[in-house]
Motif scaffolding. Sequence first.
Motif, mmCIF file in Angstrom:
data_model
loop_
_atom_site.group_PDB
_atom_site.id
_atom_site.type_symbol
_atom_site.label_atom_id
_atom_site.label_comp_id
_atom_site.label_asym_id
_atom_site.label_seq_id
_atom_site.Cartn_x
_atom_site.Cartn_y
_atom_site.Cartn_z
ATOM 1 N N ARG A 50 0.848 -1.199 0.000
ATOM 2 C CA ARG A 50 0.000 0.000 0.000
ATOM 3 C C ARG A 50 0.884 1.249 0.000
ATOM 4 N NH1 ARG A 50 -5.215 -0.944 0.235
ATOM 5 N NH2 ARG A 50 -5.927 -2.877 1.164
ATOM 6 N N GLY A 51 0.478 2.202 -0.805
ATOM 7 C CA GLY A 51 1.200 3.468 -0.877
ATOM 8 C C GLY A 51 0.292 4.604 -0.476
ATOM 9 N N GLU A 52 0.743 5.789 -0.747
ATOM 10 C CA GLU A 52 -0.018 6.993 -0.442
ATOM 11 C C GLU A 52 -0.384 7.702 -1.741
ATOM 12 O OE1 GLU A 52 -1.049 8.117 2.502
ATOM 13 O OE2 GLU A 52 -0.202 6.365 3.488
ATOM 14 N N TYR A 53 -1.609 8.141 -1.821
ATOM 15 C CA TYR A 53 -2.074 8.882 -2.998
ATOM 16 C C TYR A 53 -1.237 10.146 -3.202
ATOM 17 C CZ TYR A 53 -5.197 11.283 -6.218
ATOM 18 O OH TYR A 53 -5.705 11.934 -7.300
ATOM 19 N N THR A 54 -0.711 10.683 -2.105
ATOM 20 C CA THR A 54 0.055 11.928 -2.167
ATOM 21 C C THR A 54 1.494 11.703 -2.627
ATOM 22 O OG1 THR A 54 0.605 11.700 0.170
ATOM 23 C CG2 THR A 54 -1.321 13.051 -0.386
ATOM 24 N N ASN A 55 1.894 10.461 -2.876
ATOM 25 C CA ASN A 55 3.239 10.170 -3.379
ATOM 26 C C ASN A 55 3.247 10.470 -4.876
ATOM 27 O OD1 ASN A 55 5.825 9.261 -3.768
ATOM 28 N ND2 ASN A 55 5.285 7.098 -3.696
#
Length: 81
Positions: free
Chosen positions: A61-66
Amino acid sequence: EDGTLVARTIPRSRLWEVHTPQVVKVEALLRGFEKVERESLEVTDDVSIIEALGEPVKLTRGEYTNLKITTPEDCGEGEFG
């Protein structure tokens, strides 16, 4: 292709958005580059090279803000300090 008809809609709950950064062991990537060149394979990114080796690729899982800054037009999206 423009004008192509939709065959079906895939449930979004089964989809993942994949983005960089991608983390790959250097040794595996170098082996992959050799395979791609030797077999004239068509690949799109580091992960597709690892897939061509038959090695597993793990999703995290990552961050949309990346944000990915690739082109000059993208620069307005990020903050520079």
